[in-house]
Design an enzyme around this catalytic site. Structure first.
Site, PDB file in Angstrom:
ATOM      1  N   GLU A   1       0.843  -1.199   0.000  1.00  0.00           N
ATOM      2  CA  GLU A   1       0.000   0.000   0.000  1.00  0.00           C
ATOM      3  C   GLU A   1       0.875   1.245   0.000  1.00  0.00           C
ATOM      4  O   GLU A   1       1.571   1.536   0.978  1.00  0.00           O
ATOM      5  CB  GLU A   1      -0.918   0.024   1.219  1.00  0.00           C
ATOM      6  CG  GLU A   1      -1.806   1.264   1.255  1.00  0.00           C
ATOM      7  CD  GLU A   1      -2.727   1.293   2.460  1.00  0.00           C
ATOM      8  OE1 GLU A   1      -3.293   2.369   2.733  1.00  0.00           O
ATOM      9  OE2 GLU A   1      -2.883   0.261   3.120  1.00  0.00           O
TER      10      GLU A   1
ATOM     11  N   LYS B   1      -9.657 -15.174  16.163  1.00  0.00           N
ATOM     12  CA  LYS B   1      -9.529 -14.600  14.815  1.00  0.00           C
ATOM     13  C   LYS B   1     -10.779 -13.831  14.388  1.00  0.00           C
ATOM     14  O   LYS B   1     -11.085 -13.741  13.198  1.00  0.00           O
ATOM     15  CB  LYS B   1      -9.191 -15.686  13.792  1.00  0.00           C
ATOM     16  CG  LYS B   1      -7.826 -16.334  14.026  1.00  0.00           C
ATOM     17  CD  LYS B   1      -7.531 -17.392  12.996  1.00  0.00           C
ATOM     18  CE  LYS B   1      -6.092 -17.899  13.124  1.00  0.00           C
ATOM     19  NZ  LYS B   1      -5.844 -18.629  14.373  1.00  0.00           N
TER      20      LYS B   1
ATOM     21  N   ASP C   1       0.757 -14.646  13.008  1.00  0.00           N
ATOM     22  CA  ASP C   1      -0.405 -15.292  12.393  1.00  0.00           C
ATOM     23  C   ASP C   1      -1.260 -14.205  11.738  1.00  0.00           C
ATOM     24  O   ASP C   1      -1.982 -13.476  12.405  1.00  0.00           O
ATOM     25  CB  ASP C   1      -1.208 -16.044  13.454  1.00  0.00           C
ATOM     26  CG  ASP C   1      -2.333 -16.886  12.855  1.00  0.00           C
ATOM     27  OD1 ASP C   1      -2.701 -16.646  11.687  1.00  0.00           O
ATOM     28  OD2 ASP C   1      -2.840 -17.775  13.562  1.00  0.00           O
TER      29      ASP C   1
ATOM     30  N   HIS D   1      -3.943  10.187  -2.055  1.00  0.00           N
ATOM     31  CA  HIS D   1      -4.489   8.971  -2.638  1.00  0.00           C
ATOM     32  C   HIS D   1      -5.271   9.247  -3.908  1.00  0.00           C
ATOM     33  O   HIS D   1      -6.017   8.387  -4.380  1.00  0.00           O
ATOM     34  CB  HIS D   1      -5.398   8.256  -1.630  1.00  0.00           C
ATOM     35  CG  HIS D   1      -4.660   7.677  -0.468  1.00  0.00           C
ATOM     36  ND1 HIS D   1      -4.231   8.445   0.583  1.00  0.00           N
ATOM     37  CD2 HIS D   1      -4.260   6.415  -0.216  1.00  0.00           C
ATOM     38  CE1 HIS D   1      -3.611   7.660   1.466  1.00  0.00           C
ATOM     39  NE2 HIS D   1      -3.601   6.436   1.006  1.00  0.00           N
TER      40      HIS D   1
END
Length: 790
Positions: free
Chosen positions: A94, A229, A303, A393
């Site tokens: 990004e 998660k 993770d 952007h």
């Protein structure tokens, strides 16, 4: 494309080498996948990972994917476990993320640093037990509460690093969800807690095997109450992973100079974003902490699936006197410095870079994540408040879909018409096109254009091209396809850079960019390569063809590949360039109106434009002086500011001197010297100006800070002689004007415009050549001041 499979049991393909961690097995799988999919998969052929060492990390290993890693910071930490200046390796694709995090880090560091502390570390697993009825579930709840020591003993059988710290029963009808809470030291702990919880469940079912009134009918290791998660309010409140906080105090002066905003504006707009977060039901309130979490997770082997919950944050700001106090809490940061992907070679090295590898590094790593998350949130919020976010952007809007050139489009079908027309050979046939070794960089203009428009091909693309002429003669050549961004993309790229410099430079650029001469850069260079005048073609690389396709927005020059001999910039070398460009200057000297009438130069800034745009040049200088006082101290800043303010007096004199076609970017980055041959590239900024404009930039880029008056006098004499030698008309014009005065005016123009733009951009994109260029430019100015002439 997936290969069609045969029907029937057992006919489906099976991935070969299952369970095998060898290089041979990897290659077998890769070859099988090529046949199965029809894809070449050449990028997966090589990998820096040893298959043997990936047991427990991945199955059916075929290769690795590279993610760019950039350095953000440094950020000063005055925390509990993290102290001193830290640079963070952010793995991301990004654009602007690293730059924004670095800007926030600079603001925080300038104000005294970020204070950080780990508040707790927890990992949870929540099995669900199905009981006979509500009463049985209630009795089992009480039974579990009475056997805490036995549960802790079971955990000890599995891991010496895992400690059971809480047991939370949650009854829902006949179902009993039990949230086991563990501390797992420096490991993230998902695997450790799973193993410990499974051991508890086995013990529980064995112990209750004969207890009909308590024995569960069914058991599921995870009933979804742990929030594994997933972003949950429960985890945010109770904590899952590492709970870590960071705080800083920013002074008003630092906010103005670095973040380009005020404490009042930040707090006011923060309130409105909190309301938006409440309306949408956001867990917590943050700006974009997940960006830092994801980038550091990928870089250090965490993770990645835990980014969802780990990115939850509570970001707050308040004004305290003239300062802004900002705080962030990451309640669910699931991180570890041992186990999992942290042992992979690249990830281990980056953890070592951070001082966090292995046992004892977990708390420091969590604090580093929190500190950089706070820095990024501050920078992003400041960009939103001041309007920089949209500018940084921005993407150029189009009213239609454009079939842009892509990497694979530089093929025989595209190049054959270009070569045929460029070489005037209708029967020419291209037989082979393949990439050649890359060149160094794409040039500043190309990078700026790519910054504004990333969706299409641009830059320098070396090619080995083979063709047969109309009479059958085979030819092979090393060429370069220069795919140009549009001028408006360069303008937008500069706007994106200046948006990070604050509202004053950004607003001034938006107003005055049309007079800077970038708008039609893509057409100008193509027009230069179409010229047939020997004075110009003798200085250019040989052109094999051009493509100008407005429908596809494709602007390509196909040219010979010429390399520089790498020699030092001696007086003889500089003289050679001056003689070469002098022939171009002499050919068009005094014919500027004729050139402009041809139309290909389009909008050429006039001296009055330079004077009117003093707002822009002044804004760029003020920003550069503030950001880089070591490069542009008060005395130098005063010189540039004075030049800009007085442009209305000296700029009109430029128009009174003989003008010509100038390169307008004549520096060593655009020049190749091979023995006696001088080649000048990159004519996208070509314009009409006094010929001394090219002399100034060449001398500023090559002489060095120890330049002498004799160096300047010699260069001007060589250049004037080369210009005058072109024709009697050129000789008369050279003799009839004050050649030295033209140089002094060109030096003022260069320092007011180009040097000021370089200086402002340098704060966001380091130009390695700039410190020397600045020193030499001011040395040339000092020499002119010493002459005492107007």
């Amino acid at each position: 494309m997936t290969r069609e499979r045969a029907a029937g049991p057992g006919a489906a393909d099976v991935v070969p080498g299952r369970g095998q961690y060898t290089e041979d097995a990897r290659r077998q799988r890769l070859q099988w996948l090529r046949g199965h999919s029809g894809a070449a998969l050449t990028s997966l052929e090589r990998t820096g990972l040893d298959a043997y060492n990936l047991v427990g990390n991945v199955e059916n290993f075929i290769g690795s994917v590279e993610v760019p890693v950039g350095l953000a910071g440094p950020l000063l930490f005055v925390g509990d476990a993290a102290r001193g200046e830290v640079v963070a390796p952010l793995a991301t694709t990004e654009g602007a993320l690293v730059a924004s995090a670095s800007r926030g880090a600079r603001a925080v560091t300038a104000s005294g640093g970020v204070s950080t502390r780990v508040l707790s570390q927890r990992m949870t697993r929540a099995p669900v037990l199905e009981c006979a009825d509500i009463a049985a579930a209630h009795r089992l709840t009480e039974w579990l509460r009475e056997r805490r020591p036995a549960l802790e003993a079971q955990v000890g059988l599995v891991s010496r690093h895992t400690r059971l710290v809480d047991v939370e029963p949650h009854q829902i009808g006949r179902y009993l969800h039990v949230r086991f809470v563990f501390e797992t030291a420096d490991a993230a702990g998902q695997n450790m807690t799973t193993a410990a919880t499974w051991q508890i469940c086995r013990w529980l079912t064995d112990t209750l095997a004969a207890e009909d009134g308590l024995r569960p009918r069914n058991l599921l290791l995870e009933g979804n109450l742990s929030g594994d998660k997933k972003a949950t309010v429960g985890s945010m409140l109770a904590g899952r992973g590492t709970r870590v906080t960071a705080e800083c105090r920013l002074s008003r002066a630092t906010m103005a100079s670095v973040l380009k905003t005020t404490p009042e504006a930040m707090v006011k707009n923060h309130v409105s974003t909190v309301l938006g977060a409440q309306q949408i039901g956001m867990p917590g309130h943050g700006v974009n902490a997940a960006n830092i979490v994801a980038a550091l997770f990928v870089a250090t082997g965490q993770d990645v699936a835990c980014v969802h919950e780990s990115g939850v944050s509570i970001f707050s700001m308040e004004q305290d006197g003239d300062d802004l106090v900002a705080t962030i809490l990451l309640p669910n940061l699931v991180v570890g410095t041992v186990g999992g992907g942290t042992g992979l070679p690249h990830q281990r090295e980056l953890l070592t870079l951070l001082g966090c590898a292995g046992e004892g590094g977990g708390r420091r790593f969590a604090e580093i994540v929190a500190g950089f998350a706070l820095a990024l949130d501050l920078s992003t919020m400041a960009a939103l408040v001041s309007g920089q976010f949209a500018q940084a952007h921005q993407r150029l809007g189009r009213a239609r879909r454009v079939d842009w050139l892509r990497e694979g489009d530089l093929d025989a079908a595209l190049l054959q018409p270009m070569l045929s027309l460029g070489l005037d050979d209708p029967g020419l046939h291209v037989t082979r096109v393949e990439p050649s070794p890359p060149l160094r960089g794409d040039g500043i203009a190309g990078e700026l254009g790519a910054l504004a428009e990333r969706r299409r091909l641009s830059g320098l693309h070396p090619l080995r091209v083979e063709w047969a002429s109309g009479d059958g003669t085979p030819t092979a050549a090393d060429l370069v396809a220069k795919v140009k961004p549009r001028g408006e993309e360069i303008v937008a790229g500069i706007a994106m850079v200046l948006s990070l410099c604050g509202p004053e430079p950004a607003a001034a650029w938006e107003r005055w960019s049309p007079v800077t001469g970038f708008d039609d850069a893509h057409r100008r260079e193509l027009a230069v390569y179409r010229r047939t005048e020997s004075a110009l073609t003798g200085l250019l690389p040989r052109c094999y063809g051009v493509l100008e396709d407005d429908e596809r927005e494709a602007y390509v020059v196909l040219m010979e590949r010429v390399s520089d001999d790498g020699g030092p910039w001696t007086r003889d070398r500089i003289d050679g360039v001056l003689r070469g460009v002098g022939r171009v200057h002499g050919h068009w000297l005094g014919r500027d109106e004729e050139l402009l009438a041809e139309g290909w130069l389009q909008r050429v800034p006039e001296p009055v434009d330079l004077a009117k745009a003093h707002e822009l040049w002044g804004a760029l200088v003020r920003h550069a002086a503030q950001e880089q006082p070591d490069l542009l101290g008060p005395a130098r800043a005063d010189v540039l500011t004075g030049l800009a303010e007085d442009a209305g007096q000296w700029a009109p004199a430029v128009h009174a001197l003989p003008r010509t076609l100038v390169h307008n970017d004549l520096n060593p980055r655009n020049i190749a010297v091979r023995g006696a041959r001088v080649v000048v590239y990159d004519w996208e900024l070509a314009t009409v100006d006094v010929p001394q404009r090219d002399v100034v930039e060449l001398l500023a880029s090559t002489l060095g800070p120890d330049a002498t008056a004799d160096d300047v006098e010699h260069a001007l004499a060589v250049h004037a002689e080369a210009v005058a030698a072109v024709s009697p008309r050129a000789a008369a014009l050279v003799a009839g004007c004050d050649w030295r005065r033209g140089y002094r005016l060109a030096l003022r123009t260069f320092m007011t415009t180009r040097l000021a733009l370089y200086l402002a951009g340098h704060s966001q994109r380091e130009f390695g050549f700039l410190p020397r260029l600045v020193q030499t430019s001011f040395r040339l100015w000092q020499l002119e001041e010493a002459r005492g002439e107007d």
